[in-house]
Design a protein around this motif. Structure first.
Motif, PDB file in Angstrom:
ATOM      1  N   ILE A  21       0.692  -1.216  -0.078  1.00  0.00           N
ATOM      2  CA  ILE A  21      -0.091  -0.070  -0.085  1.00  0.00           C
ATOM      3  C   ILE A  21       0.889   1.198  -0.045  1.00  0.00           C
ATOM      4  O   ILE A  21       1.874   1.625   0.866  1.00  0.00           O
ATOM      5  CB  ILE A  21      -0.965  -0.012   1.420  1.00  0.00           C
ATOM      6  CG1 ILE A  21      -1.840  -1.203   1.428  1.00  0.00           C
ATOM      7  CG2 ILE A  21      -1.763   1.407   1.160  1.00  0.00           C
ATOM      8  CD1 ILE A  21      -2.874  -1.356   0.071  1.00  0.00           C
ATOM      9  N   ALA A  22       0.577   2.092  -1.068  1.00  0.00           N
ATOM     10  CA  ALA A  22       1.345   3.396  -1.111  1.00  0.00           C
ATOM     11  C   ALA A  22       0.727   4.568  -0.616  1.00  0.00           C
ATOM     12  O   ALA A  22      -0.648   4.376  -0.536  1.00  0.00           O
ATOM     13  CB  ALA A  22       1.771   3.698  -2.686  1.00  0.00           C
ATOM     14  N   VAL A  23       1.292   5.520   0.064  1.00  0.00           N
ATOM     15  CA  VAL A  23       0.534   6.347   0.983  1.00  0.00           C
ATOM     16  C   VAL A  23       1.007   7.636   0.445  1.00  0.00           C
ATOM     17  O   VAL A  23       2.292   8.000   0.497  1.00  0.00           O
ATOM     18  CB  VAL A  23       0.481   6.208   2.276  1.00  0.00           C
ATOM     19  CG1 VAL A  23      -0.291   7.423   3.143  1.00  0.00           C
ATOM     20  CG2 VAL A  23       0.031   5.104   3.000  1.00  0.00           C
ATOM     21  N   ASP A  24       0.167   8.760   0.046  1.00  0.00           N
ATOM     22  CA  ASP A  24       0.623  10.047  -0.367  1.00  0.00           C
ATOM     23  C   ASP A  24       0.364  10.889   0.549  1.00  0.00           C
ATOM     24  O   ASP A  24      -0.727  10.969   1.385  1.00  0.00           O
ATOM     25  CB  ASP A  24      -0.056  10.583  -1.803  1.00  0.00           C
ATOM     26  CG  ASP A  24       0.450  11.921  -2.202  1.00  0.00           C
ATOM     27  OD1 ASP A  24       1.581  12.324  -1.945  1.00  0.00           O
ATOM     28  OD2 ASP A  24      -0.219  12.646  -3.144  1.00  0.00           O
ATOM     29  N   THR A  25       1.286  11.850   1.045  1.00  0.00           N
ATOM     30  CA  THR A  25       0.864  12.834   2.213  1.00  0.00           C
ATOM     31  C   THR A  25       1.327  14.212   1.535  1.00  0.00           C
ATOM     32  O   THR A  25       1.671  14.543   0.473  1.00  0.00           O
ATOM     33  CB  THR A  25       2.156  12.368   3.314  1.00  0.00           C
ATOM     34  OG1 THR A  25       3.371  12.588   2.700  1.00  0.00           O
ATOM     35  CG2 THR A  25       1.691  11.013   3.666  1.00  0.00           C
TER      36      THR A  25
ATOM     37  N   LYS B 108       6.912  24.645  10.770  1.00  0.00           N
ATOM     38  CA  LYS B 108       6.081  25.594  11.137  1.00  0.00           C
ATOM     39  C   LYS B 108       5.157  26.008   9.964  1.00  0.00           C
ATOM     40  O   LYS B 108       5.681  27.162   9.322  1.00  0.00           O
ATOM     41  CB  LYS B 108       6.989  26.625  11.882  1.00  0.00           C
ATOM     42  CG  LYS B 108       7.618  26.508  13.234  1.00  0.00           C
ATOM     43  CD  LYS B 108       8.195  27.587  14.010  1.00  0.00           C
ATOM     44  CE  LYS B 108       8.631  27.016  15.175  1.00  0.00           C
ATOM     45  NZ  LYS B 108       9.691  28.284  15.820  1.00  0.00           N
ATOM     46  N   PRO B 109       4.034  25.390   9.741  1.00  0.00           N
ATOM     47  CA  PRO B 109       3.471  25.766   8.402  1.00  0.00           C
ATOM     48  C   PRO B 109       2.830  27.353   8.709  1.00  0.00           C
ATOM     49  O   PRO B 109       2.553  28.015   7.588  1.00  0.00           O
ATOM     50  CB  PRO B 109       2.436  24.741   8.231  1.00  0.00           C
ATOM     51  CG  PRO B 109       2.089  24.268   9.512  1.00  0.00           C
ATOM     52  CD  PRO B 109       3.671  24.378  10.302  1.00  0.00           C
TER      53      PRO B 109
ATOM     54  N   LYS C 172      -2.864  20.482  10.308  1.00  0.00           N
ATOM     55  CA  LYS C 172      -3.455  19.245  10.296  1.00  0.00           C
ATOM     56  C   LYS C 172      -2.874  18.249   9.109  1.00  0.00           C
ATOM     57  O   LYS C 172      -3.068  17.153   9.463  1.00  0.00           O
ATOM     58  CB  LYS C 172      -5.023  19.562  10.060  1.00  0.00           C
ATOM     59  CG  LYS C 172      -5.591  20.294  11.415  1.00  0.00           C
ATOM     60  CD  LYS C 172      -7.396  20.414  10.955  1.00  0.00           C
ATOM     61  CE  LYS C 172      -7.884  21.067  12.174  1.00  0.00           C
ATOM     62  NZ  LYS C 172      -9.324  21.220  12.178  1.00  0.00           N
ATOM     63  N   VAL C 173      -2.561  18.976   8.119  1.00  0.00           N
ATOM     64  CA  VAL C 173      -1.886  18.287   6.937  1.00  0.00           C
ATOM     65  C   VAL C 173      -0.579  17.600   7.899  1.00  0.00           C
ATOM     66  O   VAL C 173      -0.299  16.542   7.395  1.00  0.00           O
ATOM     67  CB  VAL C 173      -1.543  19.260   5.870  1.00  0.00           C
ATOM     68  CG1 VAL C 173      -0.442  18.370   4.911  1.00  0.00           C
ATOM     69  CG2 VAL C 173      -2.696  19.670   5.210  1.00  0.00           C
ATOM     70  N   GLN C 174       0.058  18.324   8.581  1.00  0.00           N
ATOM     71  CA  GLN C 174       1.281  17.855   9.142  1.00  0.00           C
ATOM     72  C   GLN C 174       1.039  16.587  10.094  1.00  0.00           C
ATOM     73  O   GLN C 174       1.710  15.588  10.194  1.00  0.00           O
ATOM     74  CB  GLN C 174       2.172  18.997  10.100  1.00  0.00           C
ATOM     75  CG  GLN C 174       2.486  20.199   9.337  1.00  0.00           C
ATOM     76  CD  GLN C 174       3.354  19.591   7.995  1.00  0.00           C
ATOM     77  OE1 GLN C 174       4.203  18.906   7.903  1.00  0.00           O
ATOM     78  NE2 GLN C 174       2.686  20.109   6.821  1.00  0.00           N
TER      79      GLN C 174
ATOM     80  N   ILE D 190       1.183  10.709  10.882  1.00  0.00           N
ATOM     81  CA  ILE D 190       0.333   9.377  11.099  1.00  0.00           C
ATOM     82  C   ILE D 190       0.902   8.204   9.961  1.00  0.00           C
ATOM     83  O   ILE D 190       1.049   7.271  10.258  1.00  0.00           O
ATOM     84  CB  ILE D 190      -1.098   9.472  11.187  1.00  0.00           C
ATOM     85  CG1 ILE D 190      -1.463  10.364  12.231  1.00  0.00           C
ATOM     86  CG2 ILE D 190      -1.766   8.335  10.837  1.00  0.00           C
ATOM     87  CD1 ILE D 190      -2.953  10.787  12.143  1.00  0.00           C
ATOM     88  N   ALA D 191       1.185   8.856   8.800  1.00  0.00           N
ATOM     89  CA  ALA D 191       1.644   8.008   7.627  1.00  0.00           C
ATOM     90  C   ALA D 191       2.841   7.516   8.130  1.00  0.00           C
ATOM     91  O   ALA D 191       3.479   6.328   7.895  1.00  0.00           O
ATOM     92  CB  ALA D 191       1.594   8.778   6.441  1.00  0.00           C
ATOM     93  N   ILE D 192       3.694   8.398   8.588  1.00  0.00           N
ATOM     94  CA  ILE D 192       5.205   7.977   8.770  1.00  0.00           C
ATOM     95  C   ILE D 192       5.075   6.793   9.929  1.00  0.00           C
ATOM     96  O   ILE D 192       5.892   6.025  10.000  1.00  0.00           O
ATOM     97  CB  ILE D 192       6.054   9.154   9.502  1.00  0.00           C
ATOM     98  CG1 ILE D 192       6.132   9.899   7.940  1.00  0.00           C
ATOM     99  CG2 ILE D 192       7.286   8.858  10.131  1.00  0.00           C
ATOM    100  CD1 ILE D 192       6.895  11.531   8.381  1.00  0.00           C
TER     101      ILE D 192
END
Length: 545
Positions: free
Chosen positions: A55-59, A65-66, A73-75, A80-82
């Motif tokens: 399973i590949a996951v795009d993030t 510091k966005p 929330k994107v971070q 979570i994916a990591i």
């Protein structure tokens, strides 16, 4: 579901993570745009390389510091994916070279338990491949110069990914064994080594009692098939909130800012005995706003439309506080036109003040009066924020999925048709009153019925609506559109064609005058009882016979 290893694709914004993700999974699953911060939610896709599935996951882009509430929330989604990954691909830009943002992203990955591979993207030529050597300074030996857009070097990267994955699980080994057996069987069938089983061969076919139908034949239903359910609606009505509430986790980013969700997110969910594919979609805006907006919004709308195309049932989320809007009706009309099941979910029901026991009934009655073409769709009031009745939405969607696959026997169908014809006959058209002889169901999902009639093209739409209501009253079909097709009976159609052919032979194709060698009624001699045109050979001219 069989567990598969997970490969997370991470990196700073705008380095080509989504392009590489699409290349790995083999299709455009993620929106790609030449603009940073396009991807927000985690996007999963199944891939296979050298016989190994994963399973590949795009993030979204990794940033320390966005400075933006949505990007924060994107971070969280990226981290979570990591954390759940079995292997991590750090994507960098060989054109820009090593940047402080790359170093920050690398520092975040040093504590990860999974092995890390570096993909130096945009290395489209030999010179850029040589320049990508500077990324070895990040400290990982597995550094591969690639071009995700053109596929250069991606095969070598996939070889390294498969090598870095953990050993195959027993479930994966068993799956491969079953697939190999199926391939061997198919190959032997193609070579003619196995005899095909003929229909009706009692010695070759054994019908299990649990699988046999009423007529004693095996039932090949799709009860165990996956159910695809799409959450649709206009922006900021609570689709992602309901998505997270059903999954029990923060799978999608939720924000009060409209247009937060961009990609269509597919997630598998086990609900009772049903295996569900739940699809969260971007908000469908009006055509004018989409056409004049950024490319990402146009792509998001297209992904939402495609999600409806591959779904069995769509749950239309309506803001109960704002009520039904024209865009809600437009989205619902698109779902019905596409033949998908439909459930209407009134979200934010907890925000309505001064509710009584009759509030929901009054709201539902007013809604059905406003959009009468949706009177077959079930309505439920929910609150995705508090979790009120969110499970009821999924139960209704599963019921609608079953209604879409309902079959009606031909005798039962014609019994209802005869009763409906006696109750109300079809109104007369230009060629006289149509006559419906019989009907049969020819398809499911959606249920499709063919009515054989005389003057089938003269059946008025109001009578079609009457027949649809009779079918729903007798057989249900709650939540699913049904299609009625009216065709001319074969014998009537053949008769008209023969009559038209005779007319063409007598009258002639162009002038409308009798062809040579014929005499009309007016030119016949009196007393010979001629009642129509008579064709005569040249040798018979001068006498009528």
């Amino acid at each position: 579901m069989t567990p598969l290893p997970i490969v997370a694709v991470v990196g700073r914004p705008n380095v080509g993570k989504s392009t590489l993700f699409n290349r790995i999974v083999g299709h455009r699953a993620a929106i790609v745009e030449d603009r940073a911060r396009t991807t927000r939610d985690r996007i999963y896709g199944e891939a296979e390389w050298n016989g190994r599935r994963f399973i590949a996951v795009d993030t979204g882009g990794l940033e320390i510091k966005p400075g933006d509430p949505i990007e924060e929330k994107v971070q969280e989604q990226a981290r979570i994916a990591i954390a759940e990954a079995d292997a991590i691909v750090l994507v960098v830009d060989s054109i820009s070279g090593l940047t402080p943002a790359d170093i920050e992203a690398a520092d975040l990955l040093r504590t990860a338990k999974a092995p890390v591979l570096v993909a130096a993207n945009k290395a489209d030529n030999d010179r850029r491949e040589l320049e990508a050597a500077e990324f070895y300074s990040l400290g990982w030996e597995e550094t591969h110069p690639i071009s995700a857009a053109h596929g250069r070097g991606v095969a070598d990267l996939l070889d390294a990914i498969v090598w870095a994955l953990p050993p195959e699980s027993p479930e994966e080994i068993e799956r491969k064994r079953r697939e190999a057996e199926a391939d061997d069987w198919a190959r032997e069938m193609a070579e003619g080594r196995l005899a095909r089983v003929r229909d009706g061969d009692a010695e070759a076919i054994e019908i299990d009692g649990d699988q046999a139908g009423e007529d004693g034949q095996p039932s090949f239903g799709d009860e165990d098939a996956k159910v695809s359910i799409a959450l649709v609606g206009r922006p900021n009505v609570g689709k992602s909130s309901l998505f997270n509430a059903l999954l029990g986790e923060d799978r999608a980013i939720v924000s009060d800012i409209p247009g937060t969700t961009r990609d269509a997110i597919d997630t598998h969910l086990q609900w009772g005995r049903s295996d569900i594919v739940l699809i969260d979609t971007a908000g469908m805006r009006r055509h004018g706003k989409v056409a004049s907006g950024p490319d990402a919004e146009r792509y998001s709308t297209l992904r939402a439309i495609k999600a409806v195309d591959r779904a069995d049932v769509a749950i239309l989320i309506i803001d109960a506080f704002q009520g039904l809007t024209a865009q809600d009706a437009h989205v619902a009309g698109f779902v019905v036109e596409d033949g998908r099941g439909l459930v209407l979910a009134l979200n934010k029901w907890d925000l309505l003040a001064e509710k009584t026991d009759r509030s929901f009934d009054e709201f539902a009655t007013a809604l059905r009066a406003e959009v009468p073409f949706l009177d077959f769709a079930p309505i439920v009031s929910i609150s995705a924020k508090t979790g009120q009745r969110v499970g009821k939405v999924l139960e209704l969607a599963l019921d609608v999925w079953g209604e879409r696959r309902k079959r009606v026997s031909t005798p039962e169908l014609n019994r209802v048709l005869r009763a409906a014809s006696l109750r109300q006959a079809p109104p007369a058209g230009k060629l006289g009153p149509p006559k419906i002889f019989y009907a049969t169901q020819v398809a499911v999902a959606p249920p499709t019925f063919v009515f054989f009639a005389r003057h089938a093209d003269q059946v008025h739409f109001s009578y079609k609506r009457f027949l649809e209501n009779q079918l729903r009253a007798e057989f249900g079909f709650d939540g699913t559109p049904i299609r009625l097709i009216f065709r001319e009976r074969a014998s009537d159609r053949a008769g008209r064609e023969r009559g038209a052919e005779r007319g063409r032979r007598v009258v002639g194709p162009r002038t409308g005058r009798p062809p040579s060698g014929t005499r009309s009624v007016s030119s016949a001699k009196p007393g010979h009882g001629v009642t129509g045109s008579v064709r005569r050979s040249p040798g018979q001219r001068g006498r009528l016979g």
